[in-house]
Design a protein around this motif. Structure first.
Motif, PDB file in Angstrom:
ATOM      1  N   PHE A  48      99.735  50.906  33.410  1.00 18.57           N
ATOM      2  CA  PHE A  48      99.776  52.081  34.048  1.00 18.57           C
ATOM      3  C   PHE A  48     100.630  51.900  35.324  1.00 18.57           C
ATOM      4  O   PHE A  48     100.124  51.821  36.303  1.00 18.57           O
ATOM      5  CB  PHE A  48      98.353  52.317  34.277  1.00 18.57           C
ATOM      6  CG  PHE A  48      97.350  52.386  33.023  1.00 18.57           C
ATOM      7  CD1 PHE A  48      97.400  53.595  32.122  1.00 18.57           C
ATOM      8  CD2 PHE A  48      96.466  51.469  32.914  1.00 18.57           C
ATOM      9  CE1 PHE A  48      96.806  53.646  31.065  1.00 18.57           C
ATOM     10  CE2 PHE A  48      95.658  51.410  31.857  1.00 18.57           C
ATOM     11  CZ  PHE A  48      95.913  52.615  30.897  1.00 18.57           C
ATOM     12  N   SER A  49     101.855  52.430  35.216  1.00 21.51           N
ATOM     13  CA  SER A  49     102.886  52.071  36.158  1.00 21.51           C
ATOM     14  C   SER A  49     102.426  53.137  37.466  1.00 21.51           C
ATOM     15  O   SER A  49     102.833  52.686  38.408  1.00 21.51           O
ATOM     16  CB  SER A  49     104.182  52.707  35.700  1.00 21.51           C
ATOM     17  OG  SER A  49     104.110  54.007  35.313  1.00 21.51           O
ATOM     18  N   ASN A  50     101.593  54.282  37.349  1.00 16.80           N
ATOM     19  CA  ASN A  50     101.213  55.091  38.357  1.00 16.80           C
ATOM     20  C   ASN A  50     100.174  54.296  39.115  1.00 16.80           C
ATOM     21  O   ASN A  50      99.628  55.007  40.252  1.00 16.80           O
ATOM     22  CB  ASN A  50     101.010  56.515  38.034  1.00 16.80           C
ATOM     23  CG  ASN A  50      99.783  56.558  36.949  1.00 16.80           C
ATOM     24  OD1 ASN A  50      99.726  55.506  36.311  1.00 16.80           O
ATOM     25  ND2 ASN A  50      99.286  57.660  37.004  1.00 16.80           N
ATOM     26  N   MET A  51      99.494  53.512  38.643  1.00 17.49           N
ATOM     27  CA  MET A  51      98.334  52.556  39.462  1.00 17.49           C
ATOM     28  C   MET A  51      98.707  51.266  40.103  1.00 17.49           C
ATOM     29  O   MET A  51      99.930  50.780  39.882  1.00 17.49           O
ATOM     30  CB  MET A  51      97.175  52.192  38.405  1.00 17.49           C
ATOM     31  CG  MET A  51      96.478  53.602  37.750  1.00 17.49           C
ATOM     32  SD  MET A  51      95.120  52.842  36.379  1.00 17.49           S
ATOM     33  CE  MET A  51      94.802  54.310  35.676  1.00 17.49           C
ATOM     34  N   THR A  52      97.914  50.855  40.907  1.00 15.53           N
ATOM     35  CA  THR A  52      98.267  49.621  41.507  1.00 15.53           C
ATOM     36  C   THR A  52      97.820  48.518  40.622  1.00 15.53           C
ATOM     37  O   THR A  52      97.313  48.626  39.549  1.00 15.53           O
ATOM     38  CB  THR A  52      97.178  49.466  42.702  1.00 15.53           C
ATOM     39  OG1 THR A  52      95.923  49.107  42.370  1.00 15.53           O
ATOM     40  CG2 THR A  52      97.415  50.461  43.714  1.00 15.53           C
ATOM     41  N   VAL A  53      98.308  47.348  40.947  1.00 10.86           N
ATOM     42  CA  VAL A  53      97.882  46.313  40.121  1.00 10.86           C
ATOM     43  C   VAL A  53      96.516  45.821  39.774  1.00 10.86           C
ATOM     44  O   VAL A  53      95.858  45.712  38.879  1.00 10.86           O
ATOM     45  CB  VAL A  53      98.776  44.868  40.632  1.00 10.86           C
ATOM     46  CG1 VAL A  53      98.141  43.543  40.271  1.00 10.86           C
ATOM     47  CG2 VAL A  53     100.159  44.944  40.795  1.00 10.86           C
ATOM     48  N   LEU A  54      95.799  45.995  40.952  1.00  5.51           N
ATOM     49  CA  LEU A  54      94.292  45.978  40.966  1.00  5.51           C
ATOM     50  C   LEU A  54      93.709  46.986  39.937  1.00  5.51           C
ATOM     51  O   LEU A  54      92.780  46.566  39.271  1.00  5.51           O
ATOM     52  CB  LEU A  54      93.700  45.817  42.132  1.00  5.51           C
ATOM     53  CG  LEU A  54      92.245  45.643  42.508  1.00  5.51           C
ATOM     54  CD1 LEU A  54      91.634  44.600  41.879  1.00  5.51           C
ATOM     55  CD2 LEU A  54      91.719  45.966  43.796  1.00  5.51           C
ATOM     56  N   GLY A  57      98.001  34.347  38.839  1.00  6.01           N
ATOM     57  CA  GLY A  57      98.937  34.269  40.063  1.00  6.01           C
ATOM     58  C   GLY A  57      99.471  35.361  40.566  1.00  6.01           C
ATOM     59  O   GLY A  57     100.504  35.511  41.546  1.00  6.01           O
ATOM     60  N   LEU A  58      98.552  36.456  40.521  1.00  9.54           N
ATOM     61  CA  LEU A  58      99.161  37.740  41.143  1.00  9.54           C
ATOM     62  C   LEU A  58      98.111  38.330  42.153  1.00  9.54           C
ATOM     63  O   LEU A  58      98.072  39.460  42.528  1.00  9.54           O
ATOM     64  CB  LEU A  58      99.216  38.674  39.941  1.00  9.54           C
ATOM     65  CG  LEU A  58     100.322  38.552  39.089  1.00  9.54           C
ATOM     66  CD1 LEU A  58     100.146  39.733  37.947  1.00  9.54           C
ATOM     67  CD2 LEU A  58     101.846  38.637  39.687  1.00  9.54           C
ATOM     68  N   ALA A  59      97.098  37.628  42.729  1.00  6.77           N
ATOM     69  CA  ALA A  59      96.039  38.093  43.631  1.00  6.77           C
ATOM     70  C   ALA A  59      96.934  38.599  44.789  1.00  6.77           C
ATOM     71  O   ALA A  59      96.538  39.646  45.414  1.00  6.77           O
ATOM     72  CB  ALA A  59      95.077  37.016  43.952  1.00  6.77           C
ATOM     73  N   LEU A 110      99.743  46.459  45.223  1.00  4.58           N
ATOM     74  CA  LEU A 110     101.383  46.901  44.977  1.00  4.58           C
ATOM     75  C   LEU A 110     101.057  47.763  43.748  1.00  4.58           C
ATOM     76  O   LEU A 110     100.400  47.823  42.964  1.00  4.58           O
ATOM     77  CB  LEU A 110     102.132  45.784  44.697  1.00  4.58           C
ATOM     78  CG  LEU A 110     102.715  44.964  45.828  1.00  4.58           C
ATOM     79  CD1 LEU A 110     103.676  43.956  45.163  1.00  4.58           C
ATOM     80  CD2 LEU A 110     103.335  45.548  47.114  1.00  4.58           C
ATOM     81  N   PRO A 111     102.170  48.677  43.833  1.00  3.76           N
ATOM     82  CA  PRO A 111     102.283  49.600  42.557  1.00  3.76           C
ATOM     83  C   PRO A 111     102.588  48.807  41.279  1.00  3.76           C
ATOM     84  O   PRO A 111     103.639  47.832  41.415  1.00  3.76           O
ATOM     85  CB  PRO A 111     103.350  50.715  42.854  1.00  3.76           C
ATOM     86  CG  PRO A 111     103.313  50.747  44.216  1.00  3.76           C
ATOM     87  CD  PRO A 111     103.007  49.129  44.507  1.00  3.76           C
ATOM     88  N   ALA A 112     101.866  48.955  40.256  1.00  2.00           N
ATOM     89  CA  ALA A 112     102.244  47.968  39.159  1.00  2.00           C
ATOM     90  C   ALA A 112     103.692  48.086  38.616  1.00  2.00           C
ATOM     91  O   ALA A 112     104.283  46.958  38.126  1.00  2.00           O
ATOM     92  CB  ALA A 112     101.285  48.323  38.028  1.00  2.00           C
ATOM     93  N   ALA A 113     104.365  49.350  38.627  1.00  6.62           N
ATOM     94  CA  ALA A 113     105.766  49.289  38.340  1.00  6.62           C
ATOM     95  C   ALA A 113     106.596  48.590  39.171  1.00  6.62           C
ATOM     96  O   ALA A 113     107.638  48.550  38.937  1.00  6.62           O
ATOM     97  CB  ALA A 113     106.115  50.665  38.469  1.00  6.62           C
ATOM     98  N   ASP A 114     106.204  48.267  40.431  1.00  4.53           N
ATOM     99  CA  ASP A 114     107.188  47.291  41.287  1.00  4.53           C
ATOM    100  C   ASP A 114     107.214  45.757  40.817  1.00  4.53           C
ATOM    101  O   ASP A 114     108.010  45.066  41.508  1.00  4.53           O
ATOM    102  CB  ASP A 114     106.700  47.420  42.658  1.00  4.53           C
ATOM    103  CG  ASP A 114     106.987  48.981  43.285  1.00  4.53           C
ATOM    104  OD1 ASP A 114     107.534  49.741  42.786  1.00  4.53           O
ATOM    105  OD2 ASP A 114     106.587  49.152  44.521  1.00  4.53           O
TER     106      ASP A 114
END
Length: 258
Positions: free
Chosen positions: A95-101, A145-147, A152-156
């Protein structure tokens, strides 16, 4: 002789037809608890179709799918996910409009302990559960390894990290069985090595069974306990990585050797 581990997944006699194309014919697949089981074969061999049968996206003409002894045949995707079957896909599904978390929390919400009304009213129970789920999902991000990129926005994220984000979201569901459909697609060598280490840790540290569909033979041979080879929708061979490497038909057809 080593004692066989108990069956986690048992696919028996599965056949699938799409119009005039016979995609799978009487296919059996066994994945044992504590194993990484890979399915290999050329494009069109039926690998992704087989994963679809297992997670409920594809309805077979016949056969059965059992997980941990429970018959999943005929049950829809959401019920199979609740039973413990989770899948990632060849094409990125973030979901590119959501954050990673937030992406990972969409997986964790399967186990949310609040109702729709709690969510609408933002009750204390809703806030407690969201806090608990956020902490759980940060742990899954740390696992891949992404904590440090949680907000960040997932799209980034770079492409390889978006692949890892999908895996973090999948393990947030806390499945019994994780189906990985070509997770190394588009990754460079360093990213693929990192992915291999994560897959082994999913099996070893999280005790999640893994069925891996992958074209990267180096990765397959490195992480797999057992390998099933499909050819035109039928089983060509099954065995350990060494047995598959030493099988003349497999070597000629799939590993690019004469």
């Amino acid at each position: 002789m080593a004692e066989l581990l108990p069956e986690l997944l048992a696919v028996r006699g599965v056949s699938v037809r799409f119009g005039g194309v016979q995609a799978l014919t009487e296919v059996d697949l066994t994945a044992r608890a504590g194993d990484i089981t890979s399915v290999i074969g050329p494009n069109g061999a039926g690998k992704t179709t087989l994963l679809g049968v297992i997670n409920g996206a594809v309805t077979p003409l016949g056969g059965s799918v059992r997980l941990d002894g429970a018959d999943l045949s005929g049950r829809p995707i959401f019920e199979r996910a609740a039973a413990g079957v989770v899948r990632t896909f060849q094409n990125l599904e973030i979901f590119s409009n959501m954050t990673v978390l937030e992406n990972v929390m969409t997986g964790g919400h399967l186990h949310a302990g609040y109702t729709l009304l709690d969510s609408l009213l933002r009750t204390p129970r809703f806030r407690r559960e969201e806090k608990r789920l956020a902490a759980l999902c940060r742990e899954k991000l740390d696992f891949v390894g992404l904590a440090h990129k949680a907000h960040l926005p997932a799209a980034d994220l770079p492409y390889g990290e978006q692949r890892l984000l999908e895996i973090a979201r999948a393990i947030a569901v806390e499945p019994k069985l994780l189906l990985l459909d070509e997770p190394a697609a588009g990754m460079n060598n360093k990213e693929t090595q990192q992915l291999g280490a994560i897959i082994r840790r999913i099996r070893g540290e999280l005790s999640i069974g893994v069925v891996l569909v992958e074209h990267d033979m180096e990765l397959v041979m490195d992480v797999s306990d057992r390998i099933t080879v499909l050819n035109f929708g039928r089983i060509l061979a099954e065995g350990t990585p060494r047995e598959i490497q030493d099988n003349p038909e497999v070597v000629a057809a799939y590993l690019g050797e004469d």
